[in-house]
Design a protein around this motif. Structure first.
Motif, PDB file in Angstrom:
ATOM      1  N   GLY A  18       0.794  -1.221   0.000  1.00  0.00           N
ATOM      2  CA  GLY A  18       0.000   0.000   0.000  1.00  0.00           C
ATOM      3  C   GLY A  18       0.818   1.258   0.000  1.00  0.00           C
ATOM      4  O   GLY A  18       0.256   2.358  -0.161  1.00  0.00           O
ATOM      5  N   GLN A  19       2.126   1.119   0.167  1.00  0.00           N
ATOM      6  CA  GLN A  19       3.008   2.272   0.148  1.00  0.00           C
ATOM      7  C   GLN A  19       3.578   2.474  -1.258  1.00  0.00           C
ATOM      8  O   GLN A  19       3.716   1.527  -2.026  1.00  0.00           O
ATOM      9  CB  GLN A  19       4.150   2.084   1.151  1.00  0.00           C
ATOM     10  CG  GLN A  19       3.702   1.894   2.590  1.00  0.00           C
ATOM     11  CD  GLN A  19       3.023   3.115   3.150  1.00  0.00           C
ATOM     12  OE1 GLN A  19       3.355   4.250   2.783  1.00  0.00           O
ATOM     13  NE2 GLN A  19       2.051   2.901   4.044  1.00  0.00           N
ATOM     14  N   PRO A  20       3.913   3.719  -1.612  1.00  0.00           N
ATOM     15  CA  PRO A  20       4.510   3.955  -2.942  1.00  0.00           C
ATOM     16  C   PRO A  20       5.807   3.200  -3.161  1.00  0.00           C
ATOM     17  O   PRO A  20       6.152   2.852  -4.290  1.00  0.00           O
ATOM     18  CB  PRO A  20       4.725   5.475  -2.955  1.00  0.00           C
ATOM     19  CG  PRO A  20       3.744   6.004  -1.951  1.00  0.00           C
ATOM     20  CD  PRO A  20       3.651   4.963  -0.875  1.00  0.00           C
ATOM     21  N   ASP A  21       6.538   2.923  -2.057  1.00  0.00           N
ATOM     22  CA  ASP A  21       7.797   2.200  -2.207  1.00  0.00           C
ATOM     23  C   ASP A  21       7.582   0.816  -2.822  1.00  0.00           C
ATOM     24  O   ASP A  21       8.389   0.353  -3.635  1.00  0.00           O
ATOM     25  CB  ASP A  21       8.477   2.049  -0.840  1.00  0.00           C
ATOM     26  CG  ASP A  21       8.888   3.403  -0.256  1.00  0.00           C
ATOM     27  OD1 ASP A  21       8.828   4.394  -1.005  1.00  0.00           O
ATOM     28  OD2 ASP A  21       9.266   3.447   0.926  1.00  0.00           O
ATOM     29  N   PHE A  22       6.488   0.168  -2.425  1.00  0.00           N
ATOM     30  CA  PHE A  22       6.229  -1.182  -2.910  1.00  0.00           C
ATOM     31  C   PHE A  22       5.938  -1.172  -4.412  1.00  0.00           C
ATOM     32  O   PHE A  22       6.404  -2.052  -5.141  1.00  0.00           O
ATOM     33  CB  PHE A  22       5.051  -1.787  -2.142  1.00  0.00           C
ATOM     34  CG  PHE A  22       4.783  -3.222  -2.486  1.00  0.00           C
ATOM     35  CD1 PHE A  22       5.629  -4.228  -2.054  1.00  0.00           C
ATOM     36  CD2 PHE A  22       3.688  -3.564  -3.277  1.00  0.00           C
ATOM     37  CE1 PHE A  22       5.387  -5.551  -2.379  1.00  0.00           C
ATOM     38  CE2 PHE A  22       3.449  -4.883  -3.613  1.00  0.00           C
ATOM     39  CZ  PHE A  22       4.304  -5.885  -3.158  1.00  0.00           C
ATOM     40  N   TYR A  23       5.199  -0.193  -4.885  1.00  0.00           N
ATOM     41  CA  TYR A  23       4.876  -0.130  -6.307  1.00  0.00           C
ATOM     42  C   TYR A  23       6.121   0.185  -7.147  1.00  0.00           C
ATOM     43  O   TYR A  23       6.254  -0.285  -8.284  1.00  0.00           O
ATOM     44  CB  TYR A  23       3.787   0.904  -6.551  1.00  0.00           C
ATOM     45  CG  TYR A  23       2.476   0.543  -5.876  1.00  0.00           C
ATOM     46  CD1 TYR A  23       1.707  -0.517  -6.339  1.00  0.00           C
ATOM     47  CD2 TYR A  23       2.037   1.259  -4.768  1.00  0.00           C
ATOM     48  CE1 TYR A  23       0.510  -0.850  -5.712  1.00  0.00           C
ATOM     49  CE2 TYR A  23       0.836   0.929  -4.137  1.00  0.00           C
ATOM     50  CZ  TYR A  23       0.090  -0.132  -4.602  1.00  0.00           C
ATOM     51  OH  TYR A  23      -1.091  -0.465  -3.978  1.00  0.00           O
ATOM     52  N   TRP A  24       7.019   1.006  -6.574  1.00  0.00           N
ATOM     53  CA  TRP A  24       8.267   1.256  -7.281  1.00  0.00           C
ATOM     54  C   TRP A  24       9.079  -0.034  -7.428  1.00  0.00           C
ATOM     55  O   TRP A  24       9.718  -0.278  -8.460  1.00  0.00           O
ATOM     56  CB  TRP A  24       9.086   2.309  -6.529  1.00  0.00           C
ATOM     57  CG  TRP A  24       8.684   3.718  -6.830  1.00  0.00           C
ATOM     58  CD1 TRP A  24       7.968   4.562  -6.042  1.00  0.00           C
ATOM     59  CD2 TRP A  24       8.994   4.452  -8.020  1.00  0.00           C
ATOM     60  NE1 TRP A  24       7.796   5.784  -6.651  1.00  0.00           N
ATOM     61  CE2 TRP A  24       8.428   5.736  -7.881  1.00  0.00           C
ATOM     62  CE3 TRP A  24       9.696   4.153  -9.185  1.00  0.00           C
ATOM     63  CZ2 TRP A  24       8.536   6.715  -8.856  1.00  0.00           C
ATOM     64  CZ3 TRP A  24       9.802   5.135 -10.163  1.00  0.00           C
ATOM     65  CH2 TRP A  24       9.227   6.387  -9.999  1.00  0.00           C
ATOM     66  N   GLN A  25       9.050  -0.854  -6.384  1.00  0.00           N
ATOM     67  CA  GLN A  25       9.776  -2.129  -6.455  1.00  0.00           C
ATOM     68  C   GLN A  25       9.157  -3.070  -7.483  1.00  0.00           C
ATOM     69  O   GLN A  25       9.876  -3.745  -8.228  1.00  0.00           O
ATOM     70  CB  GLN A  25       9.791  -2.803  -5.076  1.00  0.00           C
ATOM     71  CG  GLN A  25      10.571  -2.029  -4.021  1.00  0.00           C
ATOM     72  CD  GLN A  25      10.575  -2.740  -2.689  1.00  0.00           C
ATOM     73  OE1 GLN A  25      11.132  -3.829  -2.558  1.00  0.00           O
ATOM     74  NE2 GLN A  25       9.944  -2.122  -1.684  1.00  0.00           N
ATOM     75  N   ILE A  26       7.808  -3.108  -7.521  1.00  0.00           N
ATOM     76  CA  ILE A  26       7.140  -3.956  -8.512  1.00  0.00           C
ATOM     77  C   ILE A  26       7.496  -3.502  -9.932  1.00  0.00           C
ATOM     78  O   ILE A  26       7.794  -4.311 -10.826  1.00  0.00           O
ATOM     79  CB  ILE A  26       5.622  -3.951  -8.294  1.00  0.00           C
ATOM     80  CG1 ILE A  26       5.277  -4.634  -6.954  1.00  0.00           C
ATOM     81  CG2 ILE A  26       4.912  -4.656  -9.440  1.00  0.00           C
ATOM     82  CD1 ILE A  26       3.800  -4.631  -6.642  1.00  0.00           C
ATOM     83  N   GLY A  27       7.467  -2.206 -10.152  1.00  0.00           N
ATOM     84  CA  GLY A  27       7.833  -1.687 -11.462  1.00  0.00           C
ATOM     85  C   GLY A  27       9.275  -1.988 -11.829  1.00  0.00           C
ATOM     86  O   GLY A  27       9.587  -2.327 -12.974  1.00  0.00           O
ATOM     87  N   ALA A  28      10.182  -1.907 -10.837  1.00  0.00           N
ATOM     88  CA  ALA A  28      11.586  -2.211 -11.103  1.00  0.00           C
ATOM     89  C   ALA A  28      11.774  -3.682 -11.455  1.00  0.00           C
ATOM     90  O   ALA A  28      12.542  -4.027 -12.366  1.00  0.00           O
ATOM     91  CB  ALA A  28      12.427  -1.839  -9.881  1.00  0.00           C
ATOM     92  N   VAL A  29      11.045  -4.578 -10.736  1.00  0.00           N
ATOM     93  CA  VAL A  29      11.141  -6.014 -11.033  1.00  0.00           C
ATOM     94  C   VAL A  29      10.629  -6.302 -12.442  1.00  0.00           C
ATOM     95  O   VAL A  29      11.246  -7.050 -13.207  1.00  0.00           O
ATOM     96  CB  VAL A  29      10.373  -6.820  -9.984  1.00  0.00           C
ATOM     97  CG1 VAL A  29      10.275  -8.283 -10.403  1.00  0.00           C
ATOM     98  CG2 VAL A  29      11.043  -6.719  -8.627  1.00  0.00           C
ATOM     99  N   ALA A  30       9.484  -5.711 -12.785  1.00  0.00           N
ATOM    100  CA  ALA A  30       8.936  -5.929 -14.128  1.00  0.00           C
ATOM    101  C   ALA A  30       9.879  -5.412 -15.208  1.00  0.00           C
ATOM    102  O   ALA A  30      10.085  -6.051 -16.249  1.00  0.00           O
ATOM    103  CB  ALA A  30       7.574  -5.260 -14.242  1.00  0.00           C
TER     104      ALA A  30
END
Length: 432
Positions: A18-30
């Motif tokens: 739910g934090q922006p940090d997590f979405y940045w990590q998902i985008g980096a993995v993708a």
């Protein structure tokens, strides 16, 4: 029961949800996986469509693509972790890093083993079991890493000591020694296989020279691998001097024939007295050379049977090589015609008939000769040459004889045969 490492990773991931940090990590993995997939596909496509003459490079890159994709993803994840780590947490990347690394390690192990032991593409049952065992050990290591039991297992193995002579060695040391020896030997054999494949593609080098260089390279690499593995284990290499002396005495007395065959193998390859594809005759064996190994040479006969000849025999006994400097081989067939035959007409016709056979060489041309005046007629010989003795002689001899028979039939030439008179001595007289 969750361990501190796994529990901390899961706890940190739950906090990041739910934090922006997590979405940045998902985008980096993708992004990392996408870049790895695109680059590996582009490299494979560029090598497959290129006009390079090195089939080894093309085959190696195409088969290495399965290793390249997770390896590139691992590198990109490491770069993303270093960049994002300056501003935020990277718990997801920390969780994926050992998983992707283990996948890259498994695929790299499969690649090395298959390039070393299954270059023809066929995977045996033993190799398949070994690959499954290797993959299981790698994943077990990942599980031990996440559960925190890895260090405890290593400590327990180090505490278990086995008495070996006057010394005591722990199980951990034995496992490390076996692992280092296996890894170095496999890497050495992989490098030797790649060297051999590369040497066989050299266009200007002689086949025997290629085989010699590949055999010497394999022996040197394996020797270096053994020495390096023993050094990694911690053994003093000076203790091998006693073993080397004993080995030398054993080779001098008990292994003379084997050592002589090995040395003869290198002599055959270096002096180029024969090469793969030559037609040779040694002792009672005759056939085409299909393999020249360091200890023996394989001859394939015309009947399909293969003879394994020790190299010592090829050096110490006379060898008839039909294709050493010239592959053409002389052949002939003998026949007898009656004294009433016109030799001035028959001899040219017989030579022309032999020339009509496909495998008979046109230069030097076939010819017929009067050998002698026999008991029953003129003894003639029709000589001809062939340039492909590896394809057999019976077929071409039969074809030439049939062509000669057709000419003799057309010209109505008599083929005399010996007449025998049987006289019965002291035969009983019938009573009337």
């Amino acid at each position: 029961m969750s361990t501190p490492l796994l529990a901390s990773l899961l706890s940190d991931l739950s906090k990041d949800l739910g934090q922006p940090d997590f979405y940045w990590q998902i985008g980096a993995v993708a992004l990392c996986f996408s870049l790895a997939w695109v680059l590996s596909r582009a490299l494979r496509r560029s090598v497959s469509t290129s006009d390079t003459d090195s089939g080894v490079v093309r085959l190696g890159v195409e088969s290495f693509t399965r290793v390249l994709s997770p390896a590139l993803a691992l590198i990109f994840i490491l770069i993303a972790k270093m960049i994002l780590g300056k501003w935020q947490h990277t718990h997801l990347l920390s969780l994926l890093f050992p998983i992707i690394g283990s996948l890259a390690l498994i695929r790299f192990g499969f690649y090395v083993v298959r390039q070393t032991f299954a270059r023809d593409g066929s995977i045996g049952s033993f190799l398949a079991v070994f690959e499954k065992l290797f993959a299981g050990l790698v994943w077990m290591g990942v599980v031990l890493h996440f559960t925190g039991l890895g260090q405890e297992l290593l400590t327990a193995l180090d505490e278990v000591v086995l008495p070996i002579g006057k010394n005591k060695v722990s199980i951990l040391t034995i496992l490390q020694a076996v692992t280092s020896v296996v890894i170095t030997l496999v890497v050495a054999m992989w490098a030797s296989a790649a060297l051999e494949s590369r040497l066989m593609l050299l266009p200007n080098a002689h086949t025997s020279l290629k085989v010699v260089l590949s055999r010497v390279g394999r022996a040197v690499l394996i020797l270096l691998a053994i020495l390096i593995s023993l050094t990694l284990v911690g053994l003093d290499l000076t203790v091998l001097s006693v073993f080397g002396g004993a080995l030398g005495v054993g080779l001098g007395f008990g292994l003379q024939k084997i050592t002589s065959s090995y040395v003869s193998g290198f002599i055959i390859l270096l002096d180029r007295s024969m090469s793969i594809g030559d037609m040779i005759t040694v002792d009672k064996f005759s056939g085409r050379v299909t393999q020249i190994n360091t200890r023996y040479t394989v001859l394939q006969g015309q009947d399909g049977g293969e003879a394994v000849i020790p190299n010592e025999m090829l050096v110490s006994t006379p060898v008839q090589n039909y294709s050493l400097s010239d592959r053409t081989v002389a052949m002939w067939t003998d026949l007898t015609v009656g004294y009433e035959a016109d030799l001035s007409m028959i001899l040219p016709l017989l030579g022309e008939a032999a020339a009509t056979v496909d495998r008979v060489c046109a230069d030097p041309a076939p010819a017929a000769y009067l050998m002698k005046f026999g008991t029953d007629g003129f003894d003639l010989r029709v000589g001809f040459w062939i340039a492909d003795p590896e394809n057999g002689r019976s077929s071409v001899m039969s074809a030439v004889n049939l062509a000669l028979w057709q000419v003799l039939q057309e010209q109505q030439v008599n083929l005399p045969y010996a007449h025998r008179v049987v006289t019965l001595i002291n035969s009983p007289v019938k009573e009337t």
